[in-house]
Design a protein around this motif. Structure first.
Motif, PDB file in Angstrom:
ATOM      1  N   PRO A 144       0.865  -1.202  -0.056  1.00  0.00           N
ATOM      2  CA  PRO A 144       0.038  -0.057  -0.077  1.00  0.00           C
ATOM      3  C   PRO A 144       0.891   1.289   0.035  1.00  0.00           C
ATOM      4  O   PRO A 144       2.083   1.435   0.217  1.00  0.00           O
ATOM      5  CB  PRO A 144      -0.727  -0.114   1.381  1.00  0.00           C
ATOM      6  N   ASN A 145       0.389   2.295  -0.500  1.00  0.00           N
ATOM      7  CA  ASN A 145       1.067   3.637  -0.469  1.00  0.00           C
ATOM      8  C   ASN A 145       1.422   4.084   1.084  1.00  0.00           C
ATOM      9  O   ASN A 145       2.377   4.747   1.251  1.00  0.00           O
ATOM     10  CB  ASN A 145       0.403   4.747  -1.327  1.00  0.00           C
ATOM     11  N   GLU A 146       0.390   3.852   1.839  1.00  0.00           N
ATOM     12  CA  GLU A 146       0.627   4.325   3.207  1.00  0.00           C
ATOM     13  C   GLU A 146      -0.228   3.032   4.197  1.00  0.00           C
ATOM     14  O   GLU A 146      -1.062   2.401   3.716  1.00  0.00           O
ATOM     15  CB  GLU A 146       0.214   5.490   3.654  1.00  0.00           C
ATOM     16  N   ALA A 147       0.254   3.212   5.400  1.00  0.00           N
ATOM     17  CA  ALA A 147      -0.472   2.311   6.404  1.00  0.00           C
ATOM     18  C   ALA A 147      -0.576   3.100   7.634  1.00  0.00           C
ATOM     19  O   ALA A 147       0.170   4.003   8.203  1.00  0.00           O
ATOM     20  CB  ALA A 147       0.322   1.312   6.624  1.00  0.00           C
ATOM     21  N   VAL A 148      -1.759   3.064   7.957  1.00  0.00           N
ATOM     22  CA  VAL A 148      -2.212   3.701   9.231  1.00  0.00           C
ATOM     23  C   VAL A 148      -2.568   2.491  10.582  1.00  0.00           C
ATOM     24  O   VAL A 148      -3.505   1.641  10.142  1.00  0.00           O
ATOM     25  CB  VAL A 148      -3.348   4.618   9.246  1.00  0.00           C
ATOM     26  N   LYS A 149      -1.586   2.590  11.408  1.00  0.00           N
ATOM     27  CA  LYS A 149      -1.980   1.419  12.368  1.00  0.00           C
ATOM     28  C   LYS A 149      -1.832   1.849  13.863  1.00  0.00           C
ATOM     29  O   LYS A 149      -0.920   2.790  14.250  1.00  0.00           O
ATOM     30  CB  LYS A 149      -0.665   0.379  12.196  1.00  0.00           C
ATOM     31  N   VAL A 150      -2.541   1.303  14.705  1.00  0.00           N
ATOM     32  CA  VAL A 150      -2.658   1.626  16.156  1.00  0.00           C
ATOM     33  C   VAL A 150      -1.669   0.469  16.705  1.00  0.00           C
ATOM     34  O   VAL A 150      -2.046  -0.732  16.629  1.00  0.00           O
ATOM     35  CB  VAL A 150      -4.230   1.610  16.796  1.00  0.00           C
ATOM     36  N   ILE A 151      -0.753   0.941  17.292  1.00  0.00           N
ATOM     37  CA  ILE A 151       0.163   0.201  18.079  1.00  0.00           C
ATOM     38  C   ILE A 151       0.384   0.652  19.614  1.00  0.00           C
ATOM     39  O   ILE A 151       0.818   1.379  19.816  1.00  0.00           O
ATOM     40  CB  ILE A 151       1.459   0.092  17.356  1.00  0.00           C
ATOM     41  N   GLY A 152      -0.216  -0.613  20.562  1.00  0.00           N
ATOM     42  CA  GLY A 152       0.213  -0.031  21.984  1.00  0.00           C
ATOM     43  C   GLY A 152      -0.754   1.159  22.317  1.00  0.00           C
ATOM     44  O   GLY A 152      -0.395   1.931  23.029  1.00  0.00           O
ATOM     45  N   GLY A 153      -2.007   1.445  21.585  1.00  0.00           N
ATOM     46  CA  GLY A 153      -2.744   2.610  21.783  1.00  0.00           C
ATOM     47  C   GLY A 153      -2.294   3.946  21.184  1.00  0.00           C
ATOM     48  O   GLY A 153      -2.845   5.041  21.249  1.00  0.00           O
ATOM     49  N   THR A 154      -1.046   3.660  20.415  1.00  0.00           N
ATOM     50  CA  THR A 154      -0.453   4.966  19.738  1.00  0.00           C
ATOM     51  C   THR A 154      -0.650   4.656  18.092  1.00  0.00           C
ATOM     52  O   THR A 154      -0.564   3.681  17.706  1.00  0.00           O
ATOM     53  CB  THR A 154       0.963   5.109  19.844  1.00  0.00           C
ATOM     54  N   THR A 155      -1.177   5.835  17.151  1.00  0.00           N
ATOM     55  CA  THR A 155      -1.740   5.798  16.267  1.00  0.00           C
ATOM     56  C   THR A 155      -0.102   6.212  15.204  1.00  0.00           C
ATOM     57  O   THR A 155       0.257   7.256  15.362  1.00  0.00           O
ATOM     58  CB  THR A 155      -2.629   6.503  15.823  1.00  0.00           C
ATOM     59  N   PHE A 156       0.154   5.297  14.360  1.00  0.00           N
ATOM     60  CA  PHE A 156       1.133   5.654  13.481  1.00  0.00           C
ATOM     61  C   PHE A 156       0.765   5.878  11.847  1.00  0.00           C
ATOM     62  O   PHE A 156      -0.160   5.052  11.550  1.00  0.00           O
ATOM     63  CB  PHE A 156       2.119   4.042  13.504  1.00  0.00           C
ATOM     64  N   LEU A 157       1.304   6.624  11.268  1.00  0.00           N
ATOM     65  CA  LEU A 157       1.293   6.743   9.791  1.00  0.00           C
ATOM     66  C   LEU A 157       2.654   6.317   9.309  1.00  0.00           C
ATOM     67  O   LEU A 157       3.373   6.835   9.672  1.00  0.00           O
ATOM     68  CB  LEU A 157       0.929   8.169   9.326  1.00  0.00           C
ATOM     69  N   VAL A 158       2.520   5.495   8.523  1.00  0.00           N
ATOM     70  CA  VAL A 158       3.768   4.825   7.724  1.00  0.00           C
ATOM     71  C   VAL A 158       3.559   5.284   6.330  1.00  0.00           C
ATOM     72  O   VAL A 158       2.665   4.869   5.637  1.00  0.00           O
ATOM     73  CB  VAL A 158       3.962   3.368   8.002  1.00  0.00           C
ATOM     74  N   ALA A 159       4.563   5.847   5.711  1.00  0.00           N
ATOM     75  CA  ALA A 159       4.513   6.249   4.183  1.00  0.00           C
ATOM     76  C   ALA A 159       5.979   6.396   3.708  1.00  0.00           C
ATOM     77  O   ALA A 159       6.887   6.743   4.543  1.00  0.00           O
ATOM     78  CB  ALA A 159       3.880   7.747   3.993  1.00  0.00           C
TER      79      ALA A 159
END
Length: 174
Positions: free
Chosen positions: A62-77
């Motif tokens: 995917p062009n980007e990923a939005v993931k919640v890890i340990g209650g924290t939201t990450f944007l990966v691009a």
């Protein structure tokens, strides 16, 4: 929680596998910010939250990923679609839209971390082709959501800590 963050490995397999083996059982998540130049089903990419870079096979990730890890939201691009070579502004806007507290990106091959409007922005640099350091770098992220504490530590492939890039932040909660 601990995480391994890499980017711009450009076809390296042994090195990625060596990092995975080194941190197996000690990291809770792994992020690849693009330009792995590997197929998603290759064993080296197994377990990574990965995004597509400009040198990856189109449509492989995917062009980007939005993931919640340990209650924290990450944007990966990767960042190439967000103009990160000119400015991180569009990346930061996209991360804000996604509700991310941490944004991870690559593409520039420049290692560095900063905090803007409470959001932590991390570029692990390029493991294979660094531009602002003589050796490739990766990040170990130590995230303590209960204390709102984030330690971003940079290392070279041989495991040497790069003090000049390593930083500690307070995590902002929206």
């Amino acid at each position: 929680m601990k995480g391994l963050i890499v980017s711009d490995t450009h076809g390296w397999t042994r090195e990625i596998q060596a990092l995975k083996d080194q941190y197996k059982g000690t990291v809770d998540f792994m992020i690849h910010c693009g330009d792995s130049e590997l197929k998603p089903d290759q064993k080296e990419m197994e377990g990574f939250i990965a995004v597509e870079g400009n040198c990856d096979l189109p449509g492989a990730y995917p062009n980007e990923a939005v993931k919640v890890i340990g209650g924290t939201t990450f944007l990966v691009a990767h960042g190439h679609l967000l103009g990160v070579r000119q400015s991180p502004a569009r990346l930061c806007y996209r991360a804000q839209e996604a509700g991310a507290q941490i944004a991870c990106f690559g593409h520039t091959h420049f290692a560095g971390t900063f905090q803007q409007q409470g959001m932590i922005v991390i570029n692990p640099g390029s493991l294979r082709l660094p531009r602002n350091y003589r050796e490739g770098t990766y990040v170990l992220l130590d995230l303590d959501p209960e204390k709102n504490h984030v330690q971003v530590s940079y290392f070279t492939l041989d495991g040497t800590l790069v003090d000049e890039f390593t930083k500690t932040f307070s995590l902002s909660r929206n």
